[in-house]
Design a protein around this motif. Sequence first.
Motif, PDB file in Angstrom:
ATOM      1  N   ALA A 286     -11.183 -19.631  43.850  1.00  0.00           N
ATOM      2  CA  ALA A 286     -12.231 -18.292  44.344  1.00  0.00           C
ATOM      3  C   ALA A 286     -11.724 -17.724  44.951  1.00  0.00           C
ATOM      4  CB  ALA A 286     -13.120 -19.587  45.858  1.00  0.00           C
ATOM      5  N   THR A 289     -10.015 -15.713  42.449  1.00  0.00           N
ATOM      6  CA  THR A 289     -10.638 -14.525  42.185  1.00  0.00           C
ATOM      7  C   THR A 289     -11.099 -13.282  43.208  1.00  0.00           C
ATOM      8  OG1 THR A 289     -11.627 -16.890  40.814  1.00  0.00           O
ATOM      9  CG2 THR A 289     -13.099 -14.337  40.628  1.00  0.00           C
ATOM     10  N   GLY A 290     -11.061 -13.755  44.115  1.00  0.00           N
ATOM     11  CA  GLY A 290     -11.118 -13.099  45.870  1.00  0.00           C
ATOM     12  C   GLY A 290     -10.197 -12.008  45.124  1.00  0.00           C
ATOM     13  N   LEU A 333     -17.469 -16.746  41.126  1.00  0.00           N
ATOM     14  CA  LEU A 333     -17.138 -17.451  42.464  1.00  0.00           C
ATOM     15  C   LEU A 333     -17.595 -18.900  42.261  1.00  0.00           C
ATOM     16  CD1 LEU A 333     -17.832 -14.960  45.951  1.00  0.00           C
ATOM     17  CD2 LEU A 333     -15.559 -16.159  44.671  1.00  0.00           C
ATOM     18  N   LEU A 339     -21.004 -14.500  48.610  1.00  0.00           N
ATOM     19  CA  LEU A 339     -20.647 -13.721  48.896  1.00  0.00           C
ATOM     20  C   LEU A 339     -21.480 -12.411  49.995  1.00  0.00           C
ATOM     21  CD1 LEU A 339     -18.423 -11.012  48.088  1.00  0.00           C
ATOM     22  CD2 LEU A 339     -19.169 -10.626  45.958  1.00  0.00           C
TER      23      LEU A 339
END
Length: 683
Positions: A286, A289-290, A333, A339
Motif C-alpha cells: 500500500a 503504491t501511495g 490500494l 483513501l
Amino acid sequence: MTHKPLVRIIAAGTVLAAALLSLGTAVLAVRAIEARTAGEVRAALVADDITWATVTPDGTQIHLSGTAPNEADRFRALSAAGRVMDGTLVLDEIEVTPSLPLDAPQFTVELLRNESGISVIGLIPREIGRAPVVAELEKIAKNLHVTEMLQTADHEVPPDWQAAVEFGMEALKRLERSKISITAESVAVTAVSDSAQEKAKVERELRRVAPEGLTVLLDISAPRPVIVPFTLRFRMDATGARFDACAAESRTAADRILAAARAAGMTARADCEVGLGAPAADWADAVVTGIAAVVELGGGTLTFSDADVSLVALPDTDARLFDTVAGALEANLPEVFALKAVLPPSESAQSQEDGAGPREFIATLSPEGLVQLRGRIPDTLSRTAAASYARDRFGREQVKDGLRLDPDLPTGWPLRVLAGLEALAQLRNGALVVTPRGLNLRGLSEVEDTQARVTRILTDRLGEDAALDIDIAYRAPPEPAETGPTPEQCVAQIEAIVAEQKIIFAPGSTRIEGAAVRVIDRIADVLRACPDARIEIGGHTDSQGREEMNLTLSQQRADAVLTALIARRVLTSNLTAKGYGETQPIADNDTEEGREANRRIAFRLLPPPDAAAPGQEDDAEDTTRADPDATAQGEPAAGDDNAADTPPEDGPSQGETPKASPTDESPEAPAPDTETETTDGQD
C-alpha cells in the motif's frame, strides 16, 4: 731317538693348527650368529616401521642407537628388539628428540546472566585466582545466586587478560539477560535488551568504554515495539522528498518502502521504525503504491494512520490529473485501506482568502524552557484554554502570553493550537506556527524517534489529511564526563532543579510530558556527569484512594521517570525506581496542602554497597527496573490518588480503622530520609 723331538714338534704344531682352526671356526660361528641376530632385530624394527634405529651386534649383545622422535618411539624400538632376543642383551643407546615447550593454555570465561542468577565457567590464571572473580559477580548479582565452575592453570597471565575481564564484567552489569564470552583478545556479547532505544544506548556505551585493541562482538537484540497508531508520512515538494514518519512491520518491508522513496528522489538518510501494529500484511504494498501516486502528481503529502490513508496534492495541481491519480490509487490500494484525497486551493485563491496581514499563531520554546505565545486566537475562551494548556505543559512561570483576538479565523483553529502545543512539548527547543493552511513545527530533540512520535500525535489529533510541515533535528546528548561532581554534589544540583520546577503527571497518568519533559532533560544533564552515583527514584502518593492502587501508581510513575532518563542516554546501572505509595508522608494528609506535598517524586542518594551494615539489605534490592515498553506509551495507571472510592473527609465510616497521620508515633509513618522531592500537584 733322534726322531722324538721332531715328532713332538709335529704333534704340537698339529694341536696348534687344530686350535687355530677351532678358534677360527668359533669366530666365524659367532659372527654368523651376530649377523643373524642383527638381521632379525632389523627385520623386527622394519616390521614396526622403525627406520631411524641402527643395530650394531657385539657378540651376544646388540647395541641399539639412533635418534627417536619421542619417548614412545624409543620404547617401541626396544620392545621390537626384545621380541627377537633377550631384552637384557639389548644395549639402549637411543637418543630422543628434545620436546617442544608446552603451548600456553587458552584462558577463557563464559558468563551467563538471567532472572535466576549468574553462572560462570572457564579456565583462568592461578595467579589471579577464583575469589576476586566470584566476589565481583556477587556484587553484580546482589541477592541472586552465583554458580561458579572455574578452574585455574599455573601459567603466565596474558597481557590483556585483566582488561578483557573487566570489560566483560561491565557488559554483564548493563545487560540483565546476557551471555558473555571472554578471552584475552576478544569479548563476545549476546544479549536481549528491553527496547530498541536501550539496545542502541548500551551498544554506544560499551563501544565507548571498550579497551583499545580488544575485539568486541556485540549481538544485542530487542523486542519489536508496538506502534500506535501505525503511522507513515511521506512528503515531496520543491525541496525534495522525505519522511516525517515511517513505520514498517518488518525489515524487508522497510527496505521496500525506503527503496521506493529513494526512487522518488529522496536523498537524505532515512529509516523506518520496525514494529508491531500494522493494519494489514500488505502494508508495504500500500505504501509503495501511495508513493508512486505522489510521484505521478509531481508532489504532495501521503499519510497512513493505521488503515486510513490521506493523499494531499500540492496547491495548483491540475484537477484532472489529481482526479485520475486519486481514482487509480483508491482502486489499487489493498481492500482494508480507506483513501481520503484532498486538492488544496491554489496559491492565488488562498492569498485572496487570507486578506491583509498574517493570520498565524506562534509559540516558541527556548532551550531554557521559556515559552512565548503570540499571534491570533479566535476568542477569549480559546485564548484562556491555550494559555492554561501551555502553563500546564511548560510550567506556570515559564509562559508569556502575547495573543490577540481575531474572530474570523478558520474553523478548527483552537484544536490546531492545542495539538501543536502538545507536539512542541516533546522538544528540547523549537517553534510552532499555525496558519490557515496548516501547521509548521521546527525544533531540536535529544530523543531519536521524536519526529515520528510528533507526527503520530498530530495525525491522531488533526487527522491524516492535515497539512503538516515537521522538521525536528536530532542531537545526541553529550557523552558522560570522564570526571565529574561527587554523588552528593549531583543530588544537590537535582535539588536546585526541582526547586524551580516540579515533575507533574496528569491525574491517573504515568506519561512524562509538558513541563516535566524539561525537568527530566535538566536532571539527565546532571546525571550524565554522575555515572557512579547510586540514586533511588521514589514515587509517593497521598492517602486518598485504595492503598494498593496508590502503591501501583507510585511504582509506575517512578518507572516512567527512569525510562525517560534511559531515553536520554543516561547510564542507569546505578539508578533504581521504587514506589512507596502512601507509606512515607511528609505532611498532613488531612489538608489539601499536605496531600499535595505528599504527592511527589523523590531522588534519594543511596549508600555504596560496601557501606551497608552486615545483614542489612540494600535499599535498592526491592526496586523495580523500568520497562521502557510498559511506560513509554503512558497508559493510565491502575489507580489514582484521587480514586472514586476515597473515604469521606469528615472521618472514617463505622467499622473502619482511621489511617495514621504523619504525627502519629507509628512505624507506618517513618520520618523521611534526606531526599530531593518533586511534587505531583495534579493528582
